[in-house]
Motif scaffolding. Structure first.
Motif, short mmCIF file in Angstrom:
data_model
loop_
_atom_site.label_atom_id
_atom_site.label_comp_id
_atom_site.label_asym_id
_atom_site.label_seq_id
_atom_site.Cartn_x
_atom_site.Cartn_y
_atom_site.Cartn_z
N LEU A 91 1.10 -1.57 -4.77
CA LEU A 91 0.40 -0.51 -5.48
C LEU A 91 1.23 0.77 -5.52
O LEU A 91 1.29 1.45 -6.56
N LYS A 92 1.90 1.09 -4.42
CA LYS A 92 2.70 2.31 -4.39
C LYS A 92 3.90 2.23 -5.32
O LYS A 92 4.42 3.25 -5.76
N ASP A 106 -7.72 9.99 3.88
CA ASP A 106 -6.35 10.32 3.51
C ASP A 106 -5.52 10.68 4.75
O ASP A 106 -4.34 10.31 4.84
N GLU A 107 -6.12 11.41 5.68
CA GLU A 107 -5.40 11.77 6.90
C GLU A 107 -4.98 10.52 7.67
O GLU A 107 -3.86 10.45 8.19
N MET A 144 -9.89 1.75 -0.90
CA MET A 144 -8.82 2.70 -1.17
C MET A 144 -8.02 3.00 0.08
O MET A 144 -6.78 3.07 0.05
N THR A 145 -8.72 3.20 1.18
CA THR A 145 -8.04 3.52 2.43
C THR A 145 -7.13 2.39 2.87
O THR A 145 -6.05 2.61 3.42
N ALA A 146 -7.56 1.15 2.61
CA ALA A 146 -6.74 -0.03 2.92
C ALA A 146 -5.75 -0.34 1.80
O ALA A 146 -5.08 -1.37 1.85
N GLU A 147 -5.67 0.56 0.81
CA GLU A 147 -4.79 0.36 -0.35
C GLU A 147 -5.04 -0.99 -1.02
O GLU A 147 -4.12 -1.63 -1.51
N PHE A 148 -6.31 -1.42 -0.98
CA PHE A 148 -6.74 -2.66 -1.62
C PHE A 148 -5.97 -3.88 -1.11
O PHE A 148 -5.92 -4.93 -1.77
N LEU A 208 -2.82 5.75 -9.26
CA LEU A 208 -3.65 6.87 -9.66
C LEU A 208 -4.99 6.40 -10.23
O LEU A 208 -6.05 6.88 -9.82
N LEU A 209 -4.95 5.44 -11.14
CA LEU A 209 -6.17 4.98 -11.79
C LEU A 209 -7.12 4.31 -10.81
O LEU A 209 -8.34 4.52 -10.87
N SER A 210 -6.57 3.52 -9.89
CA SER A 210 -7.42 2.81 -8.93
C SER A 210 -8.09 3.79 -7.97
O SER A 210 -9.24 3.57 -7.56
#
Length: 301
Positions: free
Chosen positions: A139-140, A66-67, A129-133, A147-149
């Motif tokens: 996604l944002k 997350d950081e 997740m870190t690569a936001e898929f 949230l669900l992913s």
């Protein structure tokens, strides 16, 4: 970098005195529930120790990711956080995260080497997740799907933790799905609960569920998640033979949650914001304590 800076960092971003008890209950409950559902004896202390170490390190790795992922947003909208304000460097936190990887793998391997496959599955999802898929902007723009992913990692972590118990015996009980579902919904309870803010604390550019839905609707959605969590807790209780006691104890917790949510919806003050964050954590703590320890306790009294 001084140890005092790292101590301040953990207080602000990974508070050990709050996180460790919750993860101790979460990891221990996972092993106990898996054994109870399959009618097997509880694992010995080594399994519980491995579960706690793995859970703590995985959640720290999630914080590290997350950081990294949120650094630009933090610099722009939350410059008071430890890394943007220069308390610690991102490089240091990432280095600590990398050091934690072989320790996590060692804890799994020392208990039961095939558990490493489940650990790898969690790491793959964490990396995605870190690569936001690979579809960050898309996604944002869809916060519910976001949230669900991201909460999908919770049942994966629980599959890993319960695997410490069931993998040596070949496979899990079918009804373990109820407990994995409980972990997924409880992840939503925690995530939404910590982002129910008071209007005066909302920050432009920082996404919260109170900002997205409004305080009343956000409180209702959080309440629905708590009720769904309660229903899954009852399902687990029914399979482990403690349905009515689970219903009674869980019912007390649900009542407290609903009263708190209604109070926040009416008066979304800073005090109510902090209370919702605390209540969300306590509810999840209670869920795992009831699901994991109640059947064991009743068997020995």
């Amino acid at each position: 970098m001084s140890l005092s800076a790292l101590w301040i960092y953990q207080k602000e971003r990974f508070p050990l005195f709050k996180t460790a008890p919750l993860l101790a209950v979460f990891s221990a409950a996972s092993l106990s529930v898996s054994a109870e559902l399959s009618g097997r004896p509880l694992p010995d202390w080594g399994g519980y120790l491995a579960g706690f170490v793995i859970a703590m390190l995985l959640f720290f790795q999630m914080r590290v990711c997350d950081e990294y992922k949120d650094l630009e947003d933090d610099r722009r909208y939350r410059p008071d956080r430890p890394i943007p304000r220069g308390l610690v460097s991102l490089r240091l936190i990432i280095s600590l995260g990398l050091v934690s990887l072989p320790i996590t793998a060692l804890a799994a391997w020392l208990w039961h080497p095939p558990v490493l496959w489940l650990l790898a599955l969690v790491w793959v999802w964490l990396g995605a997740m870190t690569a936001e898929f690979g579809v960050a902007e898309w996604l944002k723009a869809r916060p519910v799907l976001y949230l669900l992913s991201h909460m999908a990692i919770m049942p994966l972590i629980d599959l890993l933790l319960t695997g410490l118990e069931w993998l040596p015996f070949g496979g899990p009980a079918t009804c373990l799905l109820l407990f994995l579902g409980l972990s997924f919904v409880n992840g939503c309870v925690l995530e939404i609960g910590r982002k129910l803010w008071s209007p005066e604390n909302e920050i432009a550019g920082v996404e919260t569920y109170s900002g997205l839905w409004g305080t009343r609707k956000a409180a209702r959605i959080w309440g629905v998640c708590v009720l769904l969590s309660y229903a899954l807790l009852l399902g687990v209780g029914a399979t482990t033979g403690v349905l009515w006691i689970s219903a009674a104890l869980g019912g007390i917790g649900v009542t407290i949650c609903m009263v708190s949510a209604a109070s926040y919806a009416r008066f979304p003050t800073e005090k109510a914001e902090k209370r919702m964050d605390t209540i969300a954590g306590l509810w999840v703590f209670a869920c795992y304590a009831i699901a994991g320890f109640l059947p064991v306790f009743l068997r020995f009294v």
